[in-house]
Design a protein around this motif. Sequence first.
Motif, PDB file in Angstrom:
ATOM      1  N   PRO A   1       0.811  -1.224   0.000  1.00  0.00           N
ATOM      2  CA  PRO A   1       0.000   0.000   0.000  1.00  0.00           C
ATOM      3  C   PRO A   1       0.843   1.273   0.000  1.00  0.00           C
ATOM      4  O   PRO A   1       2.004   1.269   0.408  1.00  0.00           O
ATOM      5  CB  PRO A   1      -0.785  -0.121   1.321  1.00  0.00           C
ATOM      6  CG  PRO A   1       0.151  -0.869   2.224  1.00  0.00           C
ATOM      7  CD  PRO A   1       0.869  -1.855   1.337  1.00  0.00           C
ATOM      8  N   ASP A   2       0.222   2.349  -0.456  1.00  0.00           N
ATOM      9  CA  ASP A   2       0.800   3.690  -0.315  1.00  0.00           C
ATOM     10  C   ASP A   2       0.323   4.211   1.039  1.00  0.00           C
ATOM     11  O   ASP A   2      -0.662   4.935   1.122  1.00  0.00           O
ATOM     12  CB  ASP A   2       0.329   4.582  -1.470  1.00  0.00           C
ATOM     13  CG  ASP A   2       0.954   5.966  -1.412  1.00  0.00           C
ATOM     14  OD1 ASP A   2       1.927   6.149  -0.660  1.00  0.00           O
ATOM     15  OD2 ASP A   2       0.423   6.875  -2.093  1.00  0.00           O
ATOM     16  N   TRP A   3       1.036   3.845   2.104  1.00  0.00           N
ATOM     17  CA  TRP A   3       0.495   4.010   3.452  1.00  0.00           C
ATOM     18  C   TRP A   3       1.010   5.242   4.183  1.00  0.00           C
ATOM     19  O   TRP A   3       0.561   5.535   5.294  1.00  0.00           O
ATOM     20  CB  TRP A   3       0.788   2.758   4.290  1.00  0.00           C
ATOM     21  CG  TRP A   3       2.235   2.439   4.524  1.00  0.00           C
ATOM     22  CD1 TRP A   3       3.082   1.841   3.659  1.00  0.00           C
ATOM     23  CD2 TRP A   3       2.995   2.674   5.713  1.00  0.00           C
ATOM     24  NE1 TRP A   3       4.321   1.680   4.224  1.00  0.00           N
ATOM     25  CE2 TRP A   3       4.299   2.177   5.490  1.00  0.00           C
ATOM     26  CE3 TRP A   3       2.701   3.235   6.964  1.00  0.00           C
ATOM     27  CZ2 TRP A   3       5.299   2.238   6.451  1.00  0.00           C
ATOM     28  CZ3 TRP A   3       3.701   3.295   7.928  1.00  0.00           C
ATOM     29  CH2 TRP A   3       4.976   2.811   7.668  1.00  0.00           C
ATOM     30  N   ILE A   4       1.904   6.004   3.589  1.00  0.00           N
ATOM     31  CA  ILE A   4       2.471   7.171   4.268  1.00  0.00           C
ATOM     32  C   ILE A   4       1.736   8.430   3.831  1.00  0.00           C
ATOM     33  O   ILE A   4       1.667   8.732   2.631  1.00  0.00           O
ATOM     34  CB  ILE A   4       3.972   7.316   3.945  1.00  0.00           C
ATOM     35  CG1 ILE A   4       4.722   6.039   4.301  1.00  0.00           C
ATOM     36  CG2 ILE A   4       4.565   8.510   4.669  1.00  0.00           C
ATOM     37  CD1 ILE A   4       6.126   6.006   3.759  1.00  0.00           C
ATOM     38  N   GLU A   5       1.190   9.152   4.804  1.00  0.00           N
ATOM     39  CA  GLU A   5       0.564  10.431   4.500  1.00  0.00           C
ATOM     40  C   GLU A   5       1.554  11.578   4.680  1.00  0.00           C
ATOM     41  O   GLU A   5       1.731  12.400   3.787  1.00  0.00           O
ATOM     42  CB  GLU A   5      -0.666  10.654   5.388  1.00  0.00           C
ATOM     43  CG  GLU A   5      -1.819   9.721   5.064  1.00  0.00           C
ATOM     44  CD  GLU A   5      -3.087  10.087   5.804  1.00  0.00           C
ATOM     45  OE1 GLU A   5      -3.036  10.949   6.707  1.00  0.00           O
ATOM     46  OE2 GLU A   5      -4.143   9.517   5.466  1.00  0.00           O
TER      47      GLU A   5
END
Length: 357
Positions: A134-138
């Motif tokens: 996932p693209d999990w870093i905000e």
Amino acid sequence: MTESADTEFEFELRVCGWAERNWPPGDTHDPDTTAIVARQLGTKHRRWDTVIVETDANALAARARFGTDRLDSDLLGVVRHAPAEWMWYRDALPEPDYPWRYVREAVHRAADREIVETRQRGNRIELRRKWAYPDWIERVIAIENKPDLTASAARALAGQIEHDVALGLADEVWVATAATDDSIEPVLLEDFPVEAGVLVLGEGTAGDDTSVAWHPRTLAVDEPGTRILDRPTGGAHDRSAARFEYASPVWKRGKRLAIAERAYERGWRSYVDTMRPDCRHFELRRDKRDGSRDVLPWCAAKERRQTAAECAGSCPKFEPEPPNWRAAGWPIEGGPGSAVKRLLARRRDRRRPELPE
């Protein structure tokens, strides 16, 4: 030193504990956002005292499928590009700038950790993904901690903050300091970049005891950054040239992901890994100033909070736990030192979502 006096190490742990409970400061908290807090992370040339990775709860749950250990750059290259259907690994993965045998080793490591599937077809190794990474870093937040910000310390820190702002690797850069009785906090009088925020911690660690003295600006993490390599130091009349290089957005994205992965693995309670909890004088105590739920290291022999550097086998007060302590069963199976590590590991794991079935 009294129990209430802050060393830089203790202050750093207090900042981490506060951030884990109260980040972001003020009234901007989003219940769907989770803050992963770690310490002493960064790049080869720059290490931050406190790192906060903001992430969406659903994205963090998707990341949890890949285990509690970090994924290094080689493993990330595998899981991020692993195909949905079986494919020869050389066709599936990007062309590396190093020999393919190292990629093959990373594929085997990923399979051993059960985060991809592999099979042998003739002389070829095929792989396919189990889950999409996932693209999990905000956002990534960097905090420098200075409880006692003297003029000389401020000058040294200002240069580091300038490097952080120019590089733009973190979304926000902060300076955390201890509150004083002055009407204007001394940190506001120092020559820090205006892009850096200022966080002031009071005597306790409760949310209402910490204030934002200066709000930071959001940095351009998706644009090229400037890495300052050298600058003139000869005073006002020094006209020698500064040296710098550009950091590409691709490099920055890779470094941000590597920092986030290490933060996910370590958390901020990993300080115990570099200390000696197996010493009979090592304890964990709550801070009496505010009844905080966090427990911090305490040395019974020195009757104060020890630093990570001095809590070592070379300490003159170090005494290993008696063997009969380690032979004891419940409730301190393996000895108090092992129990300390288990306690801190459980508190770290509370910040992680439960692994999906």
